[in-house]
Design a protein around this motif. Structure first.
Motif, PDB file in Angstrom:
ATOM      1  N   SER A 245      39.062  23.131  63.339  1.00 38.09           N
ATOM      2  CA  SER A 245      39.042  24.494  62.807  1.00 38.09           C
ATOM      3  C   SER A 245      39.120  24.528  61.290  1.00 38.09           C
ATOM      4  N   GLY A 246      39.016  23.384  60.616  1.00 35.71           N
ATOM      5  CA  GLY A 246      39.099  23.380  59.163  1.00 35.71           C
ATOM      6  C   GLY A 246      37.828  23.881  58.512  1.00 35.71           C
ATOM      7  N   ASP A 247      37.966  24.279  57.268  1.00 42.33           N
ATOM      8  CA  ASP A 247      36.821  24.600  56.420  1.00 42.33           C
ATOM      9  C   ASP A 247      35.908  25.647  57.030  1.00 42.33           C
ATOM     10  N   MET A 248      36.507  26.674  57.588  1.00 41.62           N
ATOM     11  CA  MET A 248      35.698  27.688  58.248  1.00 41.62           C
ATOM     12  C   MET A 248      35.691  29.012  57.485  1.00 41.62           C
ATOM     13  N   HIS A 249      36.253  28.996  56.277  1.00 39.69           N
ATOM     14  CA  HIS A 249      36.240  30.244  55.526  1.00 39.69           C
ATOM     15  C   HIS A 249      34.815  30.617  55.144  1.00 39.69           C
ATOM     16  N   PRO A 250      34.551  31.869  55.056  1.00 43.98           N
ATOM     17  CA  PRO A 250      33.179  32.300  54.731  1.00 43.98           C
ATOM     18  C   PRO A 250      32.818  31.878  53.307  1.00 43.98           C
TER      19      PRO A 250
ATOM     20  N   ALA B 121      28.754  41.612  71.252  1.00 42.94           N
ATOM     21  CA  ALA B 121      28.436  41.867  69.838  1.00 42.94           C
ATOM     22  C   ALA B 121      27.409  40.877  69.303  1.00 42.94           C
ATOM     23  N   ARG B 122      27.178  39.773  70.019  1.00 42.96           N
ATOM     24  CA  ARG B 122      26.223  38.754  69.569  1.00 42.96           C
ATOM     25  C   ARG B 122      26.511  38.334  68.121  1.00 42.96           C
ATOM     26  N   PRO B 123      27.663  37.702  67.848  1.00 46.77           N
ATOM     27  CA  PRO B 123      27.981  37.348  66.459  1.00 46.77           C
ATOM     28  C   PRO B 123      26.917  36.436  65.841  1.00 46.77           C
ATOM     29  N   ASP B 124      26.673  36.648  64.555  1.00 42.68           N
ATOM     30  CA  ASP B 124      25.792  35.718  63.844  1.00 42.68           C
ATOM     31  C   ASP B 124      26.639  34.579  63.268  1.00 42.68           C
ATOM     32  N   GLN B 125      25.970  33.623  62.620  1.00 43.99           N
ATOM     33  CA  GLN B 125      26.699  32.422  62.175  1.00 43.99           C
ATOM     34  C   GLN B 125      27.745  32.741  61.107  1.00 43.99           C
ATOM     35  N   MET B 126      27.417  33.663  60.197  1.00 43.21           N
ATOM     36  CA  MET B 126      28.378  34.051  59.160  1.00 43.21           C
ATOM     37  C   MET B 126      29.596  34.729  59.792  1.00 43.21           C
ATOM     38  N   GLU B 127      29.366  35.628  60.729  1.00 48.84           N
ATOM     39  CA  GLU B 127      30.467  36.318  61.398  1.00 48.84           C
ATOM     40  C   GLU B 127      31.348  35.333  62.155  1.00 48.84           C
ATOM     41  N   MET B 128      30.685  34.368  62.773  1.00 46.57           N
ATOM     42  CA  MET B 128      31.432  33.335  63.488  1.00 46.57           C
ATOM     43  C   MET B 128      32.347  32.589  62.527  1.00 46.57           C
ATOM     44  N   ASN B 129      31.833  32.238  61.351  1.00 49.98           N
ATOM     45  CA  ASN B 129      32.652  31.551  60.352  1.00 49.98           C
ATOM     46  C   ASN B 129      33.818  32.416  59.892  1.00 49.98           C
ATOM     47  N   ILE B 130      33.570  33.707  59.730  1.00 44.58           N
ATOM     48  CA  ILE B 130      34.652  34.608  59.323  1.00 44.58           C
ATOM     49  C   ILE B 130      35.744  34.635  60.395  1.00 44.58           C
ATOM     50  N   LEU B 131      35.323  34.801  61.651  1.00 42.55           N
ATOM     51  CA  LEU B 131      36.310  34.892  62.733  1.00 42.55           C
ATOM     52  C   LEU B 131      37.087  33.579  62.855  1.00 42.55           C
ATOM     53  N   ARG B 132      36.395  32.462  62.731  1.00 39.86           N
ATOM     54  CA  ARG B 132      37.096  31.170  62.792  1.00 39.86           C
ATOM     55  C   ARG B 132      38.060  31.034  61.618  1.00 39.86           C
ATOM     56  N   GLY B 133      37.625  31.461  60.449  1.00 42.93           N
ATOM     57  CA  GLY B 133      38.492  31.392  59.270  1.00 42.93           C
ATOM     58  C   GLY B 133      39.737  32.248  59.442  1.00 42.93           C
ATOM     59  N   MET B 134      39.572  33.439  60.029  1.00 41.26           N
ATOM     60  CA  MET B 134      40.715  34.301  60.302  1.00 41.26           C
ATOM     61  C   MET B 134      41.703  33.602  61.225  1.00 41.26           C
ATOM     62  N   LEU B 135      41.194  32.957  62.250  1.00 38.00           N
ATOM     63  CA  LEU B 135      42.076  32.272  63.205  1.00 38.00           C
ATOM     64  C   LEU B 135      42.836  31.139  62.517  1.00 38.00           C
TER      65      LEU B 135
END
Lengths: 265, 265
Positions: B260-265, B231-245
């Motif tokens: 893993s802190g402070d990763m919410h979009p 899917a080649r995530p972009d930086q925003m998507e990466m932050n969303i996925l990290r925030g979900m985790l």
């Protein structure tokens, strides 16, 4: 088609380059190697080592005394050459050469020679002028001299691609252009309905873990849709993602949704 | 564009192949060479001889201990591979790779690594699974293993042709349909290091929620890697996925991991 392509090496000094040429040829499905007055021993240990399994091609190479002899039966002779010569000559790119091959090599009497010169000085003007055309590998103008074997590899690669294209033209590929994975993929793609069930499930979980507030959506679901749709999940991947969501719901202390059971991979 | 292409050689045994790679790169206008744990001496006489004038490129090569280090800042990692693996992975032809480059390597933060394995055994499955895609040079199925240097030469040649096309075409290249994101994308792509941190975080969470047992991995992480890398995530998507985790970890009753802190979009 490939069996009608001959590689001709003139005055090669390093036996390793002859062996390396045999390997590069066999990699690309070429079999006809002719050596014109090699300066090194064509079947030395170094040549055999660099042939790396293309020994029989090396052993079957013909050795002759002149370019004339090497290409006498050829209907197209193309010399590998640096770009600029005093007398301009028909010049092909490797790609354009490949594209011509299916038409050039159709009849039973057709044969092409690709002629490569000495490691240090290339082809002489007299040799170049015995060629129908010259082929130049595009390169850094400040450092344009390729190693002999890598030059053979690039041109043999273009011949191989041209041959592959003729094979594929006969059996049209069913692969869709937009498909990130092709016909050799291990699982069928997920259906639209599967994807929509996944997105609904994902949204429920994100709400349950307080990550997503539908009142202030901030394009969150849109961004996740774009991400997962782009990846084109297959059915197995869809099951894994659904299984992850179900496990998360359990750990978040919620009862899994009605249609999310039994989704482990 | 060419200055954003890195050649990475892993565990190379023969110094001559390192020198030959430097020459092939310089021929095609590439300059960035990184060696991962070379088994031979990278600046031996044989290497310098085969570099044949590309000495400064050889001298400037970076040597590191791991693929991770070699590609941490790369936004696209492509591994050179034979065709068949147990787990199919997105596969490009050298030509398709070249055609993608003008759109891939536009932004100042973009960088591609082309990764080549050992002479005898290529890349390991673990190394291949760190790549967004694999590239396979079409070849004779009965004799498909190219010499390392000639493989570098073919791929560098395709990169050079793609760059030449951008120089020659005044009109911007047309974006391919299957391109995950091109010049109009809204966020820069995630780096390799971002993706690896995400995969490590994902694995911790999947263990915490009892979905994944490293003792019986069943290719789970490999399948998830393949999905997200594709899917080649972009930086925003990466932050969303990290925030979900991170949100899931909190709800699963675990303390979020240190990074893993402070990763919410």
């Amino acid at each position: 088609m490939l069996e009608r392509i001959r590689i001709v090496l003139i005055g090669t000094s390093h036996p390793g380059n002859i062996g390396g040429t045999a390997r590069a040829m066999k990699n690309m499905g070429l079999t006809d190697l002719t050596l014109v007055s090699p300066r090194g021993e064509a079947r030395s240990a170094d040549a055999i080592s660099r042939a790396s399994g293309a020994d029989e091609l090396l052993a079957g190479a013909r050795t002759v005394d002149s370019l004339e002899e090497a290409v006498a039966d050829c209907t197209l002779v193309v010399g590998a050459s640096a770009r600029s010569r005093t007398l301009p000559w028909p010049m092909l790119t490797p790609r354009a050469l490949g594209e011509r091959l299916p038409n050039e090599l159709t009849g039973p009497e057709t044969r092409m020679a690709l002629v490569f010169g000495r490691e240090d000085s290339g082809l002489t003007n007299a040799e170049l002028q015995r060629c129908h055309a010259h082929v130049h590998i595009p390169s850094n103008p400040d450092f344009s001299s390729l190693n002999l074997v890598t030059a053979v590899q690039v041109l043999a690669y273009e011949c191989h691609l041209a041959w592959l294209a003729t094979q594929q033209a006969e059996t049209p590929s069913t692969q869709e252009e937009h498909q990130p994975f092709g016909i050799e993929w291990d699982n069928p793609p997920a259906s639209h309905a599967d994807l929509e069930r996944f997105f609904a499930h994902l949204e429920r979980v994100l709400i349950a873990i307080d990550f997503h507030d539908p009142a202030t959506p901030r394009q969150l679901m849109a961004r996740l849709r774009r991400l997962y749709l782009r990846a084109r999940p297959d059915q197995m991947e869809m099951n894994i993602l659904r299984g992850m969501l179900t496990a998360m719901e359990k750990h978040a202390g919620r009862t899994p949704g009605a249609d999310s059971g039994d989704m482990h991979p």
